[in-house]
Design an enzyme around this catalytic site. Sequence first.
Site, PDB file in Angstrom:
ATOM      1  N   LYS A 100       0.829  -1.196   0.000  1.00  0.00           N
ATOM      2  CA  LYS A 100       0.000   0.000   0.000  1.00  0.00           C
ATOM      3  C   LYS A 100       0.862   1.245   0.000  1.00  0.00           C
ATOM      4  O   LYS A 100       0.391   2.349  -0.161  1.00  0.00           O
ATOM      5  CB  LYS A 100      -0.887   0.034   1.261  1.00  0.00           C
ATOM      6  N   GLY A 101       2.172   1.031   0.206  1.00  0.00           N
ATOM      7  CA  GLY A 101       3.071   2.163   0.419  1.00  0.00           C
ATOM      8  C   GLY A 101       3.108   3.176  -0.708  1.00  0.00           C
ATOM      9  O   GLY A 101       3.332   4.364  -0.467  1.00  0.00           O
TER      10      GLY A 101
ATOM     11  N   GLU B  29       7.021   2.237  -6.818  1.00  0.00           N
ATOM     12  CA  GLU B  29       7.283   1.729  -5.468  1.00  0.00           C
ATOM     13  C   GLU B  29       7.646   2.897  -4.550  1.00  0.00           C
ATOM     14  O   GLU B  29       8.249   3.884  -4.983  1.00  0.00           O
ATOM     15  CB  GLU B  29       8.420   0.688  -5.557  1.00  0.00           C
ATOM     16  N   ASP B  30       7.304   2.754  -3.280  1.00  0.00           N
ATOM     17  CA  ASP B  30       7.576   3.839  -2.332  1.00  0.00           C
ATOM     18  C   ASP B  30       9.051   3.958  -1.996  1.00  0.00           C
ATOM     19  O   ASP B  30       9.624   5.040  -2.040  1.00  0.00           O
ATOM     20  CB  ASP B  30       6.731   3.681  -1.046  1.00  0.00           C
TER      21      ASP B  30
ATOM     22  N   GLU C 125      15.068  -0.569  -0.165  1.00  0.00           N
ATOM     23  CA  GLU C 125      16.092  -0.659   0.874  1.00  0.00           C
ATOM     24  C   GLU C 125      17.034  -1.819   0.553  1.00  0.00           C
ATOM     25  O   GLU C 125      18.060  -1.625  -0.073  1.00  0.00           O
ATOM     26  CB  GLU C 125      15.472  -0.812   2.264  1.00  0.00           C
TER      27      GLU C 125
ATOM     28  N   LYS D  10      17.027   4.038  -0.034  1.00  0.00           N
ATOM     29  CA  LYS D  10      17.935   3.884   1.112  1.00  0.00           C
ATOM     30  C   LYS D  10      19.016   2.898   0.665  1.00  0.00           C
ATOM     31  O   LYS D  10      18.813   1.685   0.730  1.00  0.00           O
ATOM     32  CB  LYS D  10      17.170   3.335   2.330  1.00  0.00           C
TER      33      LYS D  10
ATOM     34  N   PHE E 152      14.153   4.776   9.748  1.00  0.00           N
ATOM     35  CA  PHE E 152      12.841   4.252   9.387  1.00  0.00           C
ATOM     36  C   PHE E 152      11.907   5.422   9.107  1.00  0.00           C
ATOM     37  O   PHE E 152      11.729   6.307   9.937  1.00  0.00           O
ATOM     38  CB  PHE E 152      12.274   3.343  10.471  1.00  0.00           C
TER      39      PHE E 152
ATOM     40  N   ASP F 166       4.356   3.160   6.152  1.00  0.00           N
ATOM     41  CA  ASP F 166       3.774   2.862   7.452  1.00  0.00           C
ATOM     42  C   ASP F 166       4.793   2.298   8.430  1.00  0.00           C
ATOM     43  O   ASP F 166       5.859   1.816   8.061  1.00  0.00           O
ATOM     44  CB  ASP F 166       2.668   1.815   7.295  1.00  0.00           C
TER      45      ASP F 166
ATOM     46  N   ARG G  87       0.468   6.213   7.514  1.00  0.00           N
ATOM     47  CA  ARG G  87       0.447   6.337   6.047  1.00  0.00           C
ATOM     48  C   ARG G  87      -0.176   7.653   5.623  1.00  0.00           C
ATOM     49  O   ARG G  87       0.152   8.211   4.578  1.00  0.00           O
ATOM     50  CB  ARG G  87      -0.374   5.198   5.423  1.00  0.00           C
TER      51      ARG G  87
HETATM   52  P1  IMP Z   1      13.279  -3.859   0.408  1.00  0.00           P
HETATM   53  O1  IMP Z   1      12.787  -5.198  -0.038  1.00  0.00           O
HETATM   54  O2  IMP Z   1      14.150  -3.932   1.611  1.00  0.00           O
HETATM   55  O3  IMP Z   1      13.884  -3.043  -0.692  1.00  0.00           O
HETATM   56  O4  IMP Z   1      12.057  -3.094   1.019  1.00  0.00           O
HETATM   57  C1  IMP Z   1      11.057  -2.506   0.306  1.00  0.00           C
HETATM   58  C2  IMP Z   1       9.805  -2.448   1.135  1.00  0.00           C
HETATM   59  O5  IMP Z   1      10.093  -2.371   2.545  1.00  0.00           O
HETATM   60  C3  IMP Z   1       9.025  -1.217   0.784  1.00  0.00           C
HETATM   61  O6  IMP Z   1       8.016  -1.517  -0.124  1.00  0.00           O
HETATM   62  C4  IMP Z   1       8.457  -0.762   2.104  1.00  0.00           C
HETATM   63  O7  IMP Z   1       7.149  -1.265   2.244  1.00  0.00           O
HETATM   64  C5  IMP Z   1       9.337  -1.375   3.165  1.00  0.00           C
HETATM   65  N1  IMP Z   1      10.259  -0.376   3.771  1.00  0.00           N
HETATM   66  C6  IMP Z   1      11.597  -0.309   3.634  1.00  0.00           C
HETATM   67  N2  IMP Z   1      12.111   0.726   4.324  1.00  0.00           N
HETATM   68  C7  IMP Z   1      11.053   1.335   4.923  1.00  0.00           C
HETATM   69  C8  IMP Z   1      10.919   2.501   5.779  1.00  0.00           C
HETATM   70  O8  IMP Z   1      11.873   3.206   6.125  1.00  0.00           O
HETATM   71  N3  IMP Z   1       9.654   2.808   6.171  1.00  0.00           N
HETATM   72  C9  IMP Z   1       8.570   2.087   5.798  1.00  0.00           C
HETATM   73  N4  IMP Z   1       8.638   1.010   5.003  1.00  0.00           N
HETATM   74  C10 IMP Z   1       9.877   0.629   4.571  1.00  0.00           C
HETATM   75 MG    MG Z   2       5.339  -1.150   4.032  1.00  0.00          MG
END
Ligand code: IMP
Ligand code: MG
Length: 197
Positions: A34-35, A92-93, A96, A124, A145, A152, A158
């Site tokens: 939902k991000g 995508e939001d 990381e 990030k 974070f 969220d 959100r």
């Molecule tokens: P990744 O798989 O680690 O790249 O993470 C991506 C997903 O993790 C995103 O779609 C977010 O939903 C969540 N996410 C990563 N970092 C944060 C943050 O700082 N705040 C909130 N959600 C995060």
């Molecule tokens: Mg999330």
Amino acid sequence: MFDEAEIALTVRRLAAEVARGSGDEAITLVCVLKGALFFLADLARALPAHLDVTLDCIAVSSYGASHRSSGEVRLVKDASTDLEGKHVVIVEDIVEDGLTLEYLTGLLSSRQPASLRLCVLLDKPYRRRAAVRADYTGLVAPDAFIVGYGLDYQEKYRNLPYLARLSPKAFEEWGPASQIGRGRPVKLPGAPRNREA
Ligand code: IMP
Ligand code: MG
């Protein structure tokens, strides 16, 4: 961390980049729920009106302790339109470790789109575990974070119109994510002070 004006400027820049990269081709924006909800809504409306734009949504397992340690990404909701032959832009939001986008890129490229691009509001870059590169990146975020504008913590925050760092106090009061909903009483933090949620 980033206020409404900064977000709006960034989204307008990303929309211009997406439009430039699309020529006159029709595009399908795929929102990662939902991000990316608010990001996609603003991005789509910032695209030039003459561009042929369709929308779809996909959902994967949410961020959490197990996700981080196992690296497991689970499909919760698939796209509902046929993406074959389409110029697809994943919206995508935040990226990381990169595992979510690596999974989504693999999944959606198996649908044989004409092209597949990634548009990410926040990057990030500190803990990458998968070598994904977004075609369009909005803002580089500090190693914290972040909540708000769709992002969220335990499904909260959100709705904030800005992007804020989650305060250590909120983490403390909520306890580790793994304990939420497992019999431990959950204490809600009070209203956010300043820009910290
Ligand atoms: P990744 O798989 O680690 O790249 O993470 C991506 C997903 O993790 C995103 O779609 C977010 O939903 C969540 N996410 C990563 N970092 C944060 C943050 O700082 N705040 C909130 N959600 C995060
Ligand atoms: Mg999330």
